[in-house]
Design an enzyme around this catalytic site. Structure first.
Site, short mmCIF file in Angstrom:
data_model
loop_
_atom_site.label_atom_id
_atom_site.label_comp_id
_atom_site.label_asym_id
_atom_site.label_seq_id
_atom_site.Cartn_x
_atom_site.Cartn_y
_atom_site.Cartn_z
N ARG A 179 24.05 -17.01 -4.24
CA ARG A 179 25.47 -16.99 -4.63
C ARG A 179 25.79 -18.23 -5.45
O ARG A 179 26.58 -18.19 -6.38
CB ARG A 179 26.38 -16.90 -3.39
CG ARG A 179 27.86 -17.05 -3.73
CD ARG A 179 28.82 -16.45 -2.70
NE ARG A 179 28.48 -16.83 -1.34
CZ ARG A 179 28.65 -18.06 -0.82
NH1 ARG A 179 29.19 -19.02 -1.54
NH2 ARG A 179 28.30 -18.30 0.43
N TYR A 194 45.38 -5.79 -21.33
CA TYR A 194 44.60 -4.82 -20.57
C TYR A 194 45.29 -4.54 -19.23
O TYR A 194 45.74 -5.47 -18.54
CB TYR A 194 43.18 -5.38 -20.34
CG TYR A 194 42.32 -4.51 -19.47
CD1 TYR A 194 41.82 -3.31 -19.95
CD2 TYR A 194 42.02 -4.88 -18.17
CE1 TYR A 194 41.04 -2.50 -19.13
CE2 TYR A 194 41.24 -4.08 -17.36
CZ TYR A 194 40.76 -2.89 -17.84
OH TYR A 194 39.99 -2.09 -17.04
N ASP A 221 40.63 -13.16 -24.11
CA ASP A 221 39.80 -12.03 -23.66
C ASP A 221 39.17 -11.43 -24.92
O ASP A 221 39.85 -10.82 -25.74
CB ASP A 221 40.67 -11.01 -22.92
CG ASP A 221 39.87 -9.85 -22.34
OD1 ASP A 221 38.79 -9.54 -22.90
OD2 ASP A 221 40.33 -9.23 -21.37
N LYS A 233 31.57 -3.55 -21.29
CA LYS A 233 31.83 -2.86 -22.55
C LYS A 233 30.71 -3.16 -23.55
O LYS A 233 29.57 -2.85 -23.28
CB LYS A 233 33.22 -3.25 -23.06
CG LYS A 233 34.31 -3.28 -21.96
CD LYS A 233 34.63 -1.92 -21.38
CE LYS A 233 35.48 -1.96 -20.12
NZ LYS A 233 36.69 -2.75 -20.16
C1 LIG Z 1 37.54 -3.37 -19.26
C2 LIG Z 1 38.32 -4.59 -19.60
C3 LIG Z 1 38.58 -5.60 -18.66
C4 LIG Z 1 38.16 -5.46 -17.21
O1 LIG Z 1 36.78 -5.44 -17.07
P1 LIG Z 1 36.00 -4.73 -15.84
O2 LIG Z 1 34.58 -5.01 -16.17
O3 LIG Z 1 36.38 -3.29 -15.83
O4 LIG Z 1 36.46 -5.43 -14.59
C5 LIG Z 1 39.28 -6.71 -19.07
N1 LIG Z 1 39.71 -6.85 -20.34
C6 LIG Z 1 39.49 -5.90 -21.27
C7 LIG Z 1 39.99 -6.10 -22.66
C8 LIG Z 1 38.79 -4.75 -20.94
O5 LIG Z 1 38.59 -3.79 -21.87
#
Ligand SMILES: *Cc1c(COP(=O)(O)O)cnc(C)c1O
Length: 387
Positions: A49, A102, A175, A200
């Site tokens: 961890r 998001y 982000d 993604k």
């Molecule tokens: C999918 C997404 C998240 C969250 O990510 P997870 O891996 O689903 O927890 C945060 N910001 C954006 C822009 C996203 O597309």
């Protein structure tokens, strides 16, 4: 030879470093615990961890691409965001967030604010002048940015907003999930911290939930690493290994996603059934100039509008090359209907305010042949025309 580029260095992360068997591809370290070399003599790793060699390798690759000083790999994008909130915010602090961020981030910020952890202000960061004035007036602890936005792909001018944040001592977090460091490097534009949902594009194969934090300064990276290991938001070794494997093709995938998305945006624009196309690469997109300046490509996401729900139903029913599903960034093309899927929890008033209508569809353009994708979409538009 001059120093290889960040892409070359990231593509070669861990290659040929295995000393146990000489493996070209670095092995996965699955062990949860590590022996002490001797009494009171811990090695570099003791418990997984706190630190894991596979996770560190992935963190290094992402940090290299983003041009940061350090970072941490998390269990999900939301885990990465939680880690940053734990590291940066104390009660009494405030955070300014995009009014169209998001949905998962929106929920986390607001539910934590409801519990008194901090105050949230929502801002339309795509209106640069007004947003800079608001940031100066609010002087928040953190300015949270996300560009392009989801699902309308609106663009925020990162340098100008980050500069306004710096003037009032606010930290800027971006982000960068939608573009990846291949197409946008927020730290070069002044950001303090970058977060990713590696679920993604970075992983790119729709088979891992993961996240990452990259910090411009080493002390912020250490603080995020401390909170990830302390709170348990860090990622697993197996997931890290898969994301690192996915990332080895990231630069070529991002180029191919963009070729497909731009061909589709052009094909949809001007079609009689299509009321609007949202793609920052189109010269008439309101954020086109800023996108052209701060990004090194326009990305693989396109959204567009049909007349209404009846047309959407006819369009979707019969698609061959697009799967009706949430998420994005995989090799396969996906289509989602924002109002009933990703944004279903928003009230009709909030949807209208955000400009999301019943006819809005979002595409994550995959790596299939763009001509096949366009033919599939055109067939859908023919069905929509008689709906
Ligand atoms: C999918 C997404 C998240 C969250 O990510 P997870 O891996 O689903 O927890 C945060 N910001 C954006 C822009 C996203 O597309």
């Amino acid at each position: 030879m001059t120093e290889p580029s960040s892409i070359t260095r990231a593509m070669r992360a861990g290659i040929g470093t295995d000393i146990s068997a000489g493996a070209v591809i670095p092995p996965i370290h699955m062990s949860t615990t590590y022996t002490f070399a001797d009494f009171n003599e811990p090695r570099e790793h003791d418990y997984a961890r706190a630190a894991n060699p596979t996770r560190e390798l992935l963190a290094d690759a992402i940090v290299t691409l983003e041009g940061g000083a350090g970072g941490v790999v998390c269990a999900s994008g939301m885990g990465a965001i939680t880690t940053v909130l734990l590291a940066l915010l104390t009660s009494g602090d405030s955070i300014a967030i995009p009014h169209d961020c998001y949905g998962g981030s929106w929920r986390l910020f607001h539910r934590l604010a409801d519990k008194g952890h901090f105050t949230v202000h929502t801002v339309d960061f795509t209106d640069t002048e007004a947003a800079c004035a608001t940031v100066r007036e609010l002087a928040p602890t953190v300015v949270w940015l996300e560009t392009p936005s989801n699902p309308l792909l609106r663009i925020t001018d990162l340098s100008l907003i980050i500069a306004a944040a710096k003037e009032v001592g606010a930290r800027s977090v971006v982000d960068n999930t939608f573009l990846t460091p291949v197409l946008q490097r927020p730290i070069e534009l002044g950001a303090d911290i970058v977060v990713h949902s590696t679920t993604k594009y970075l992983n790119g194969h729709s088979d891992v939930i993961g996240g990452a934090v990259v910090a411009a300064r080493a002390e912020d990276a250490e603080m995020c690493d401390f909170w990830a290991k302390t709170s348990g938001t860090m990622g697993t070794a197996f997931d890290s290994w898969l994301v690192l494997r996915g990332m080895r093709t990231l630069p070529v995938r991002m180029k191919a996603h963009e070729v497909g998305a731009s061909a589709i945006a052009n094909a949809l624009q001007g079609h009689p059934q299509v009321h609007a196309v949202h793609y920052p690469g189109l010269p008439d997109h309101p954020g086109h100039e800023v996108a052209a300046r701060q990004q090194s490509g326009f990305g693989g996401m396109v959204s567009f509008e049909l007349a209404g729900e009846a047309q959407v139903r006819a369009f979707i029913d019969g698609l061959q090359c697009f799967s009706l599903a949430e998420s994005l960034g995989g090799t396969e093309s996906l289509i989602s209907h924002s109002v009933t899927m990703t944004h279903a929890s928003m009230s009709p008033a909030a949807l209208a305010k955000a400009g999301l209508c019943d006819g809005l569809l979002r595409l994550s353009v995959g790596l299939e042949d763009p001509e096949d994708l366009i033919a599939d979409l055109y067939a859908g538009l023919d069905r929509a025309a008689v709906a």
